[in-house]
Structure formats: C-alpha cells, structure tokens
Enzyme design. Structure first.
Site, PDB file in Angstrom:
ATOM      1  N   LYS A   1       5.475  -5.369   1.556  1.00  0.00           N
ATOM      2  CA  LYS A   1       6.326  -4.245   1.144  1.00  0.00           C
ATOM      3  C   LYS A   1       7.680  -4.725   0.630  1.00  0.00           C
ATOM      4  O   LYS A   1       8.285  -4.080  -0.229  1.00  0.00           O
ATOM      5  CB  LYS A   1       6.517  -3.276   2.307  1.00  0.00           C
ATOM      6  CG  LYS A   1       5.232  -2.623   2.795  1.00  0.00           C
ATOM      7  CD  LYS A   1       4.447  -1.938   1.679  1.00  0.00           C
ATOM      8  CE  LYS A   1       5.087  -0.646   1.230  1.00  0.00           C
ATOM      9  NZ  LYS A   1       4.211   0.102   0.279  1.00  0.00           N
TER      10      LYS A   1
ATOM     11  N   TYR B   1       2.386  -7.307   6.695  1.00  0.00           N
ATOM     12  CA  TYR B   1       2.593  -6.021   6.012  1.00  0.00           C
ATOM     13  C   TYR B   1       4.018  -5.940   5.467  1.00  0.00           C
ATOM     14  O   TYR B   1       4.243  -5.578   4.301  1.00  0.00           O
ATOM     15  CB  TYR B   1       2.329  -4.870   6.977  1.00  0.00           C
ATOM     16  CG  TYR B   1       2.704  -3.516   6.436  1.00  0.00           C
ATOM     17  CD1 TYR B   1       1.864  -2.832   5.564  1.00  0.00           C
ATOM     18  CD2 TYR B   1       3.913  -2.904   6.803  1.00  0.00           C
ATOM     19  CE1 TYR B   1       2.213  -1.582   5.062  1.00  0.00           C
ATOM     20  CE2 TYR B   1       4.259  -1.662   6.300  1.00  0.00           C
ATOM     21  CZ  TYR B   1       3.414  -1.000   5.431  1.00  0.00           C
ATOM     22  OH  TYR B   1       3.762   0.236   4.934  1.00  0.00           O
TER      23      TYR B   1
ATOM     24  N   ASP C   1     -10.966   6.715 -11.240  1.00  0.00           N
ATOM     25  CA  ASP C   1     -11.280   5.661 -10.273  1.00  0.00           C
ATOM     26  C   ASP C   1     -10.161   4.625 -10.224  1.00  0.00           C
ATOM     27  O   ASP C   1      -9.662   4.175 -11.259  1.00  0.00           O
ATOM     28  CB  ASP C   1     -12.586   4.964 -10.636  1.00  0.00           C
ATOM     29  CG  ASP C   1     -13.810   5.858 -10.439  1.00  0.00           C
ATOM     30  OD1 ASP C   1     -13.659   6.924  -9.796  1.00  0.00           O
ATOM     31  OD2 ASP C   1     -14.889   5.486 -10.912  1.00  0.00           O
TER      32      ASP C   1
END
Length: 260
Positions: free
Chosen positions: A170, A166, A73
C-alpha cells in the site's frame, strides 16, 4: 486537446458525474460510492471485477437504483488482459470518475513466510494498480477530463511489523498515485488519494476492530465530498491524519513497542 469539457464542468459544478468506473467493482467502499452517486440520478456505471455471483449481485443492485450498468472482466494478476479491460471500460464513452478499489489483505504472518502469497499481495496491491493506472490515465488524458480515486490505506504511511507485507504494497500504491496526480497536472485529469484507517468491511470481517474505525459508507461520503472539492489527499476519518502524523515521527525503538 484543451483540459476541460462539458463532462468535467458537470463534475466540478454539481459533484454529479454521469459515468463511474469501479476497478474492483465488488469492493464495499467502491459500491458505497456508487450508491451515493446513484441517488443523484442519470449514472452509468462500469463494474470491472472478476465474473461471479458478487459482481452479478452488485450490478443488479445498482440497476434497481436506476443506473445503467455494464460488467467488465478484471483479473489483477493477468497483466496481459489489463489493456482489454480498460478498452472495454471506455467502450460506451468517457469516464468521469474512476475508482481504483481492488486489493487483498492476506494472512499477515503467512505473507512474509510464504513467497507465493507475498508475490500475490505485491502484484494485486501494487503492480496491477500501477499497470492499470497508467493505462487508465492515458485514456483520461485523451478525453482531457476525469478524476481518479485511489483507495489507499494508512497502513502504507508507516509500515508496521504486524502487517508489513500488506503495508509495503500500500505504501507503493500510495506513492504511485500521489506521483500520478502531480504528473497529470495541466491535463484536465485529477487524482484523489484516499487513506482510510480500519474499515469495517468484508476484507476485515475476521479482524478485531481497530481504533477510529470507519464504515464503507463513511469513506464513500468523505470521498465524494473530496472529489467535489477537488482535493488531492484525504484521511478517513479526518482525525486519522493527526494520528499518523504523530506516528511517522515516533523513534523506531519506541514504535516497535506500540500495540499496533
């Protein structure tokens, strides 16, 4: 501990790791990497992802390719669970190659106006990879061998107005893993940062295909070649390196007018 081992020399000599960890085990690129390594046989794969149909299907597919697969998980936003995720990933032995492949794109216009979405992007794309990266590198240093493949993006090289939340996440991701590679020098552990351009995948299915687009399989092939060659940084496709080199030097007033 000496920075070498039988497992490390196996990767260096043949390009065929015996164990592969996918942090983001349902990523199209990560699974393409696993498929390519699986063709060489004798591969143990740890799929770390949220439990669900996608992870189950990915595990079943890799099982049919002859891999020994275990599922772990992973919840990127639950920082308290990350140590247990890494412990579980190493429960059956050393990891030769670990791919950091999870991330979200989000709605680009909503992201800079919705504080919760902005926070989610920052946590999933930057904070979690940093936290897990430190935990992962500590374990790899203990075994004194291994390769971390960090799936970055050209979006972080020069952040654009069109997806700056975004892109900024990154950019942080990219900077951290480049720095981690430098910090790990001499330990037997290496880091490869992969900067794809537009990738035709589940994440981008609703977007217009960008220039120099690549498939997950093309990114996987380039990544595996770079791991074998002990590269530290690659662009996919290769011409994207020269495109981004030019864009980095475009004056800001002109850059904002470009249709990107």
């Amino acid at each position: 501990m000496a920075p070498s081992s039988e497992s490390d020399s196996l990767i260096n000599a043949t390009g065929n790791p015996s164990s592969l960890l996918l942090l983001g085990g349902t990523s199209d690129i990560a699974l393409a990497i696993a498929r390519r390594y699986a063709r060489r046989g004798g591969l143990r794969v740890v799929l770390a992802a949220r439990p669900g149909e996608r992870r189950t299907a990915a595990a079943a597919e890799l099982g049919t390719l002859g891999c020994q697969v275990s599922e772990v998980d992973l919840d990127a936003r639950d920082h308290g669970s990350h140590a247990a995720t890494i412990d579980a990933a190493f429960a059956d032995g050393d990891i030769d190659v670990a791919v950091v492949a999870f991330g979200i794109l989000g709605d680009t216009e909503q992201a800079w106006q919705d504080p919760e979405l902005a926070l989610e992007l920052a946590e999933v794309n930057y904070a979690a990879p940093v936290h897990l990266g430190v935990l992962l590198s500590n374990r790899l240093k203990e075994q004194a061998h291994g390769v971390v493949v960090a799936l970055s993006s050209v979006a972080g090289e020069r952040v654009r107005r069109s997806n700056f939340v975004y892109g900024s996440s990154k950019a942080g991701f990219d900077g951290f893993y480049l720095g981690l590679g430098e910090a790990l020098r001499g330990t037997g552990v290496r880091v490869l940062v992969v900067r794809p351009g537009f990738v035709k995948s589940k994440m981008t299915a609703d977007l217009e295909v960008g220039p120099l687009a690549a498939t997950p399989e093309e990114v996987a092939e380039a990544t595996i070649e770079a791991v074998t060659a002990k590269r530290e940084l690659i662009w996919v496709p290769t011409p994207m390196r020269f495109v981004m080199s030019g864009l980095r030097h475009v004056p800001r007033p002109l850059f904002r007018r470009l249709p990107i």
